[in-house]
Scaffold this active site. Structure first.
Site, PDB file in Angstrom:
ATOM      1  N   CYS A 169      41.443  39.538  52.605  1.00  0.00           N
ATOM      2  CA  CYS A 169      42.572  40.470  52.733  1.00  0.00           C
ATOM      3  C   CYS A 169      42.003  41.871  52.905  1.00  0.00           C
ATOM      4  O   CYS A 169      40.849  42.031  53.325  1.00  0.00           O
ATOM      5  CB  CYS A 169      43.514  40.358  51.537  1.00  0.00           C
ATOM      6  N   ASN A 180      40.815  42.942  48.598  1.00  0.00           N
ATOM      7  CA  ASN A 180      40.200  41.861  47.803  1.00  0.00           C
ATOM      8  C   ASN A 180      40.528  41.988  46.310  1.00  0.00           C
ATOM      9  O   ASN A 180      39.722  41.653  45.457  1.00  0.00           O
ATOM     10  CB  ASN A 180      38.672  41.804  48.015  1.00  0.00           C
ATOM     11  N   CYS A 220      44.292  41.608  45.479  1.00  0.00           N
ATOM     12  CA  CYS A 220      45.612  40.962  45.303  1.00  0.00           C
ATOM     13  C   CYS A 220      45.670  39.613  46.013  1.00  0.00           C
ATOM     14  O   CYS A 220      45.645  38.557  45.374  1.00  0.00           O
ATOM     15  CB  CYS A 220      46.731  41.859  45.826  1.00  0.00           C
ATOM     16  N   ARG A 221      45.772  39.618  47.342  1.00  0.00           N
ATOM     17  CA  ARG A 221      46.081  38.376  48.054  1.00  0.00           C
ATOM     18  C   ARG A 221      44.912  37.414  48.143  1.00  0.00           C
ATOM     19  O   ARG A 221      45.078  36.212  47.888  1.00  0.00           O
ATOM     20  CB  ARG A 221      46.599  38.701  49.469  1.00  0.00           C
ATOM     21  N   SER A 222      43.723  37.897  48.522  1.00  0.00           N
ATOM     22  CA  SER A 222      42.633  36.920  48.703  1.00  0.00           C
ATOM     23  C   SER A 222      42.133  36.352  47.371  1.00  0.00           C
ATOM     24  O   SER A 222      41.831  35.148  47.313  1.00  0.00           O
ATOM     25  CB  SER A 222      41.484  37.488  49.560  1.00  0.00           C
ATOM     26  N   ASP A 248      51.593  42.141  52.055  1.00  0.00           N
ATOM     27  CA  ASP A 248      50.810  42.944  51.115  1.00  0.00           C
ATOM     28  C   ASP A 248      51.713  43.382  49.955  1.00  0.00           C
ATOM     29  O   ASP A 248      52.686  44.107  50.169  1.00  0.00           O
ATOM     30  CB  ASP A 248      50.275  44.160  51.880  1.00  0.00           C
TER      31      ASP A 248
HETATM   32  P1  4NP Z   1      45.098  43.177  48.958  1.00  0.00           P
HETATM   33  O1  4NP Z   1      46.102  44.365  48.525  1.00  0.00           O
HETATM   34  O2  4NP Z   1      44.637  43.515  50.356  1.00  0.00           O
HETATM   35  O3  4NP Z   1      45.962  41.988  48.920  1.00  0.00           O
HETATM   36  O4  4NP Z   1      43.973  43.162  47.944  1.00  0.00           O
HETATM   37  C1  4NP Z   1      45.798  45.710  48.605  1.00  0.00           C
HETATM   38  C2  4NP Z   1      45.006  46.312  47.662  1.00  0.00           C
HETATM   39  C3  4NP Z   1      44.752  47.651  47.725  1.00  0.00           C
HETATM   40  C4  4NP Z   1      45.312  48.411  48.738  1.00  0.00           C
HETATM   41  C5  4NP Z   1      46.109  47.799  49.695  1.00  0.00           C
HETATM   42  C6  4NP Z   1      46.351  46.450  49.630  1.00  0.00           C
HETATM   43  N1  4NP Z   1      45.074  49.801  48.793  1.00  0.00           N
HETATM   44  O5  4NP Z   1      45.673  50.478  49.648  1.00  0.00           O
HETATM   45  O6  4NP Z   1      44.274  50.330  47.998  1.00  0.00           O
END
Ligand code: 4NP
Length: 168
Positions: free
Chosen positions: A12, A15, A17-19, A130
């Site tokens: 993602c 790294n 939340c989703r992955s 997201d």
């Molecule tokens: P992820 O979520 O890609 O699922 O880990 C996010 C985590 C952090 C951010 C965006 C999405 N950020 O903007 O910091």
């Protein structure tokens, strides 16, 4: 002779939340199906903002509640990942584009897929949304989506000769 394990990398943006959620869900499914020796799983992000951090507390809380604990520390995707892993599974189309742009060879590009393309009940081309800037329901939704997609992916890997929609 025993086959080498198939190596999966969930990817993602951050790294956190989703992955890590997809990784935790897949670890849970592997344990439940006694397939831990057959597959190796890891996760990474295309961005570097959260490198070294554990999974987001909101994702970790949902995982704990559902009996699918999340683990690991955030890291960024590297060129070596395209050699080490058999499949790189992008959470959304932006991650997918970024991975394709990073892929060093045509063979490496062929390893890159959208995770949800393996959800046999879903359409092609869908994102795992997201959840980072949204409410708690988004984190639950990510789990539901990852369960459906990882179950489909596991079925695909177990029946490679059968209707691999995401690999056509
Ligand atoms: P992820 O979520 O890609 O699922 O880990 C996010 C985590 C952090 C951010 C965006 C999405 N950020 O903007 O910091």
């Amino acid at each position: 002779m025993r086959q080498p394990p198939t190596r999966l990398l969930f990817v993602c943006l951050g790294n956190i939340c989703r992955s890590p959620t997809a990784e935790g869900v897949m670890r849970h499914l592997l344990k439940r199906n006694d397939l831990q020796a057959a597959l190796e799983v890891d996760s990474a992000g295309t961005g570097d903002w959260h490198v070294g951090e554990p999974p987001d507390q909101r994702s970790a809380a949902v995982g704990a509640r559902r009996g699918m604990p999340l683990s690991g520390k955030a890291r960024q995707v590297t060129a070596a990942d395209f050699q080490r892993f058999d499949l790189l599974l992008a959470m959304d189309r932006s991650n997918h584009q970024n991975l394709l742009a990073m892929a060093p060879t045509p063979e490496a590009r062929d390893k890159v897929h959208l995770l949800r393309d393996f959800d046999s009940a879903g359409q092609r081309g869908l994102d795992v949304p997201d959840p980072y800037y949204g409410g708690p329901e988004g984190f639950d939704a990510v789990f539901d989506i990852c369960v459906a997609a990882c179950e489909g992916l596991l079925l695909h890997l177990q029946n490679k000769d059968r209707a691999p929609a995401a690999m056509e």
